[in-house]
Design an enzyme around this catalytic site. Structure first.
Site, PDB file in Angstrom:
ATOM      1  CG  HIS A 162     -41.942  33.540 -13.545  1.00 60.70           C
ATOM      2  ND1 HIS A 162     -41.488  32.387 -14.141  1.00 60.70           N
ATOM      3  CD2 HIS A 162     -41.992  33.282 -12.218  1.00 60.70           C
ATOM      4  CE1 HIS A 162     -41.258  31.472 -13.217  1.00 60.70           C
ATOM      5  NE2 HIS A 162     -41.568  31.993 -12.037  1.00 60.70           N
ATOM      6  CG  HIS A 167     -45.594  29.908 -10.923  1.00 57.24           C
ATOM      7  ND1 HIS A 167     -45.291  28.634 -10.511  1.00 57.24           N
ATOM      8  CD2 HIS A 167     -44.419  30.583 -10.958  1.00 57.24           C
ATOM      9  CE1 HIS A 167     -43.994  28.527 -10.283  1.00 57.24           C
ATOM     10  NE2 HIS A 167     -43.434  29.690 -10.552  1.00 57.24           N
ATOM     11  CD  GLU A 208     -40.408  28.427 -10.309  1.00 63.25           C
ATOM     12  OE1 GLU A 208     -40.460  28.812 -11.495  1.00 63.25           O
ATOM     13  OE2 GLU A 208     -40.860  29.088  -9.352  1.00 63.25           O
ATOM     14  CB  SER A 227     -43.350  32.413 -17.865  1.00 57.02           C
ATOM     15  OG  SER A 227     -42.135  32.157 -17.173  1.00 57.02           O
TER      16      SER A 227
END
Length: 300
Positions: A162, A167, A208, A227
């Site tokens: 993730h 990110h 997010e 992700s």
């Protein structure tokens, strides 16, 4: 709105110097003694790390590498079809390996050349103010462990997949990186916990779990969606609402499940105009303005 009770896998330090990651009873690795020991060992490396020292390098196992390769391969095709072009261009520039798990220091070197961001090691979820205020300095706290092999398509926790595949690729975009930095700077200015929470809530539904239209088609750009090769298949079927600050600041969410409500920007320009501008001008009156808390009446 996020509730602290949702926090997954807190990390504790014992008097004998050991570090323990507390997995919830519903965690896929709860009954896996080897996995728990591995989580503790990786968390201990992050706990022992100090700023200014080289970042911990993890000797990933064949099994952990296989999960990274599986997720990378699955996401490669899904990104082409479902990720926003801004995310795809950033992913291309960063050029993460697909056959091994990159170390945080090497991802940092690549990101710093692109947008100035760098990683530091974290044993698990980081307290909100510490995590977000660091973003204002272009510092991203990242875990280094890998999700449990029984559930490779999704993790309720921020694992290295993730943090880096999600990110890292996002932060390789100068435009997404600037919105992220602005969120961190807003938290650094904030004096109230309620203000920090509002910023975190808006960040949750954008950087997010944000979605965005491209030529009329809904695409993903949020790190949580990009992700997860399970969630990226599902996001278009969720309830899609317009990008609106009050709605994002007051919408309840659970960090441990797929997000049933998402907020769509019309474009990157729209994201910058609404969310980037909000972060840039956010002050401690924001919770009341957005209806996230009830204003306290003043005496006469």
């Amino acid at each position: 709105m996020f509730e602290e009770a949702q926090l997954y896998s807190p990390v504790s330090h014992h008097d004998d110097g050991t570090v323990e990651v507390h997995l919830g009873a519903d965690h896929p690795g709860f009954h896996d003694a080897d996995y728990r020991a591995r989580r503790n060992a990786i968390a201990a490396r992050a706990v022992a790390w100090r700023p200014g020292e080289p970042l911990p390098r993890i000797d990933y196992t064949d099994g952990e590498t296989a999960i990274w390769c599986q997720v990378s391969a699955e996401l490669s095709e899904k990104h082409r079809r479902r990720a926003h072009p801004e995310y795809l261009a950033a992913k291309e520039r960063l050029g993460l390996p697909t056959d091994r798990i990159p170390q945080l220091d090497e991802v940092s070197v690549a990101l710093q050349a692109l947008t100035g961001f760098r990683y530091v090691a974290a044993p698990g979820l980081v307290e909100l103010r510490e995590f977000y205020s660091s973003l204002g300095d272009r510092v991203f706290h990242s875990t280094q462990y890998v999700r449990h092999p029984s559930q490779p398509l999704y993790t309720p926790e921020p694992d290295v997949i993730h943090e880096v595949l999600g990110h890292g690729n996002q932060l390789a975009s100068p435009r997404f990186a600037e919105v992220t930095r602005a969120a961190g700077a807003a938290v650094a200015r904030a004096e109230r916990a309620e203000t920090v929470q509002v910023i975190a809530d808006v960040f949750w539904f954008t950087m997010e779990f944000g979605v965005m239209y491209d030529r009329g088609e809904l695409k993903a750009y949020g790190a949580g969606i990009c992700s997860s090769y399970g969630e990226i298949d599902e996001f278009a079927e969720m309830e899609i609402r317009p990008l609106e600050l009050t709605a994002m600041a007051t919408q309840h969410y659970d960090i441990t499940t797929y997000q049933p409500v998402l907020f769509a920007a019309e474009s990157v320009d729209h994201l910058e105009d609404v969310v980037g501008a909000f972060f840039a001008g956010c002050d401690d009156d924001a919770p009341e303005r957005l209806g996230a808390v009830t204003a306290v009446p003043t005496g006469s």
